[in-house]
Design a protein around this motif. Structure first.
Motif, short mmCIF file in Angstrom:
data_model
loop_
_atom_site.label_atom_id
_atom_site.label_comp_id
_atom_site.label_asym_id
_atom_site.label_seq_id
_atom_site.Cartn_x
_atom_site.Cartn_y
_atom_site.Cartn_z
N TYR A 240 0.84 -1.19 0.00
CA TYR A 240 0.00 0.00 0.00
C TYR A 240 0.88 1.25 0.00
O TYR A 240 0.64 2.20 -0.77
N GLY A 241 1.91 1.24 0.85
CA GLY A 241 2.81 2.39 0.96
C GLY A 241 3.55 2.67 -0.34
O GLY A 241 3.72 3.82 -0.74
N PHE A 242 3.96 1.59 -0.99
CA PHE A 242 4.65 1.74 -2.26
C PHE A 242 3.75 2.42 -3.29
O PHE A 242 4.16 3.33 -4.00
N THR A 243 2.50 1.96 -3.32
CA THR A 243 1.51 2.57 -4.22
C THR A 243 1.36 4.05 -3.94
O THR A 243 1.34 4.88 -4.85
N PHE A 244 1.23 4.38 -2.63
CA PHE A 244 1.10 5.79 -2.27
C PHE A 244 2.30 6.59 -2.76
O PHE A 244 2.15 7.68 -3.31
N GLY A 245 3.51 6.03 -2.56
CA GLY A 245 4.72 6.73 -2.96
C GLY A 245 4.74 7.03 -4.44
O GLY A 245 5.07 8.15 -4.87
N VAL A 246 4.35 6.03 -5.25
CA VAL A 246 4.31 6.21 -6.70
C VAL A 246 3.32 7.31 -7.08
O VAL A 246 3.62 8.22 -7.86
N LEU A 247 2.14 7.26 -6.47
CA LEU A 247 1.10 8.26 -6.77
C LEU A 247 1.53 9.66 -6.31
O LEU A 247 1.28 10.65 -7.00
N ALA A 248 2.19 9.71 -5.14
CA ALA A 248 2.63 11.01 -4.62
C ALA A 248 3.64 11.65 -5.56
O ALA A 248 3.62 12.86 -5.79
N ARG A 249 4.51 10.83 -6.12
CA ARG A 249 5.50 11.34 -7.07
C ARG A 249 4.81 11.90 -8.30
O ARG A 249 5.14 12.97 -8.79
N GLN A 250 3.79 11.16 -8.77
CA GLN A 250 3.04 11.65 -9.94
C GLN A 250 2.31 12.95 -9.63
O GLN A 250 2.08 13.77 -10.50
N TYR B 185 1.49 9.81 9.19
CA TYR B 185 1.44 8.35 9.36
C TYR B 185 -0.01 7.85 9.38
O TYR B 185 -0.47 7.26 10.33
N ALA B 186 -0.74 8.17 8.32
CA ALA B 186 -2.13 7.72 8.24
C ALA B 186 -2.46 7.53 6.76
O ALA B 186 -2.76 8.49 6.06
N GLY B 187 -2.36 6.28 6.29
CA GLY B 187 -2.42 5.97 4.87
C GLY B 187 -3.61 6.52 4.14
O GLY B 187 -3.45 7.22 3.14
N SER B 188 -4.82 6.24 4.63
CA SER B 188 -6.00 6.62 3.86
C SER B 188 -6.09 8.13 3.70
O SER B 188 -6.40 8.61 2.61
N SER B 189 -5.80 8.89 4.76
CA SER B 189 -5.91 10.35 4.64
C SER B 189 -4.83 10.89 3.71
O SER B 189 -5.08 11.81 2.94
N GLN B 190 -3.63 10.30 3.77
CA GLN B 190 -2.56 10.76 2.88
C GLN B 190 -2.95 10.54 1.41
O GLN B 190 -2.72 11.39 0.56
N LEU B 191 -3.56 9.38 1.16
CA LEU B 191 -3.95 9.05 -0.21
C LEU B 191 -5.04 10.00 -0.71
O LEU B 191 -4.98 10.49 -1.85
N ILE B 192 -6.01 10.29 0.15
CA ILE B 192 -7.12 11.16 -0.25
C ILE B 192 -6.63 12.58 -0.49
O ILE B 192 -7.05 13.27 -1.41
N VAL B 193 -5.68 13.01 0.36
CA VAL B 193 -5.14 14.37 0.25
C VAL B 193 -4.44 14.60 -1.09
O VAL B 193 -4.44 15.71 -1.62
N LEU B 194 -3.89 13.54 -1.67
CA LEU B 194 -3.21 13.68 -2.96
C LEU B 194 -4.13 14.29 -4.02
O LEU B 194 -3.70 15.03 -4.89
N SER B 195 -5.43 13.96 -3.92
CA SER B 195 -6.37 14.48 -4.92
C SER B 195 -6.61 15.98 -4.72
O SER B 195 -7.17 16.64 -5.59
N LEU B 196 -6.23 16.52 -3.55
CA LEU B 196 -6.41 17.95 -3.29
C LEU B 196 -5.11 18.73 -3.48
O LEU B 196 -5.08 19.94 -3.34
N TRP B 197 -4.01 18.01 -3.77
CA TRP B 197 -2.68 18.61 -3.78
C TRP B 197 -2.43 19.35 -5.09
O TRP B 197 -1.80 18.83 -6.00
N THR B 198 -2.98 20.57 -5.21
CA THR B 198 -2.75 21.39 -6.41
C THR B 198 -2.20 22.73 -5.96
O THR B 198 -2.46 23.17 -4.84
#
Lengths: 249, 103
Positions: A41-51, A67-80
């Motif tokens: 899961y973490g690896f996936t997050f890392g790849v997406l975060a880089r993109q 240190y909270a996977g689901s919130s970090q992943l959701i926040v990526l969609s707001l990271w503009t």
């Protein structure tokens, strides 16, 4: 760290709770299979975060401080750019509200530990180590350091795998293709078997499942956990209280 | 390795509110008198949260997930072995997803 410290309990019917190195190691061992799944899961997050455009330093800081996977992943969609800081922080808060329930359910034990130990261990509180600790306590475990041991391994797995994912980029393909995303569900399901106390659990669990499925369908993020858990537990305790009142009459 | 002040501020904000949710449950329960009603509720909480976490994956993702969950449950009830249950679950979901994508 200091081990072998325990707290005297005022109520003699209560078993004392300890915080030992032995408990820490037991937790660390128990969590290893789940840590593997967290890495995927973490690896996936890392790849997406880089993109998304986060730097390796930012991924490292976010994974280790939040240190909270689901919130970090959701926040990526707001990271503009420019960053909507308020919205990101509020979203994080909402996604992680369920931690309040996890903390509340562990409180009968952890409130009897020294506050510094309990509150520092709770920095590492997550779905995975909460579930393992809860099932260990249900089976008679009484060592608060179990949660810390699980948490430390998960922390290293999460921070390491997210940074690795961000560094390596898209070398490895989607872990879901290998079924690794299902590891969480399988482990939680197995833990659930040990939490089953009898027929009285049937109705509240059914309510939790139905509410969670419906909420997951209609609401974004992880609201379904909070709402399903609340609905089920309130249904269960209401029924017990009504039954208790009948018996009293 | 670089970062903007805005990104750092955002991450710090996220970290702060996340820790508040982690500490919040413990703090609240320490400041509310524990009635029998509250105790009753706490006893139901672990199981129902766990059910809520996994229910959507099991019931509304697809038949491979539902079948794999059933297999996992069978192994877990029979053996009480979490690791074995996990391995069976992952293998079954892997094979069934492969089958369903091929059909």
């Amino acid at each position: 760290m200091s081990d072998q410290s325990s707290v005297a309990v005022s109520d003699p019917s209560d078993v004392e709770i300890t915080f030992t190195l032995k408990g820490l190691l037991a937790g660390a061992r128990r969590v290893l299979p789940i840590a593997l799944s967290v890495c995927a899961y973490g690896f996936t997050f890392g790849v997406l975060a880089r993109q998304t455009g986060l730097s390796v330093l930012e991924v490292f800081l976010m994974s280790s401080l939040v240190y909270a996977g689901s919130s970090q992943l959701i926040v990526l969609s707001l990271w503009t750019m420019p960053l909507p800081i308020g919205m990101i922080v509020l979203t994080t808060l909402i996604v992680n509200l369920r931690n309040i329930l996890l903390g509340a359910s562990l409180s009968p034990w952890f409130l009897r530990l020294p506050a510094a130990k309990a509150y520092s261990t709770f920095f590492l509180l997550a779905d995975e180590n909460w579930a393992l600790t809860m099932s260990d306590f249900e089976q008679g475990g009484r060592d608060g350091a179990f949660l810390l041991g699980c948490g430390l391994v998960l922390f290293v797995a999460w921070v390491g795998s997210t940074v690795l994912g961000c560094t390596l980029g898209a070398v490895i393909r989607d872990p879901a293709q290998w079924g690794l995303d299902f590891a969480f569900t399988a482990v939680f399901l197995a833990l659930l078997v040990s939490l089953w106390r009898g027929k009285a659990d049937m109705f509240p669990w059914l309510v939790a499942a139905v509410v969670a499925v419906v909420c997951a369908h209609f609401l974004p993020g992880k609201w379904y956990i909070l709402l399903g858990g609340l609905a089920g537990s309130i249904a269960g305790s209401s029924i017990s209280i009504i039954k208790g009142a009948h018996h009293a009459k | 390795m670089q970062s903007s002040p805005q990104a750092l501020l955002t991450i710090l904000g996220m970290a702060l509110v996340t820790y508040l949710t982690r500490a919040g449950g413990l703090w609240l329960m320490g400041h509310i008198p524990l009635s029998s009603r509250l105790k009753e509720w706490l006893e139901y909480l672990p199981g129902t949260i766990l059910v809520a976490i996994i229910a959507p994956t099991i019931f509304s993702t697809g038949w491979p997930e539902t079948s794999a969950a059933l297999a996992t449950l069978l192994v877990a009830v029979r053996t009480r072995n979490v690791l074995l249950s996990m391995i069976v679950g992952v293998l079954v979901v892997f094979v069934l997803r492969w089958c369903s994508s091929g059909l």
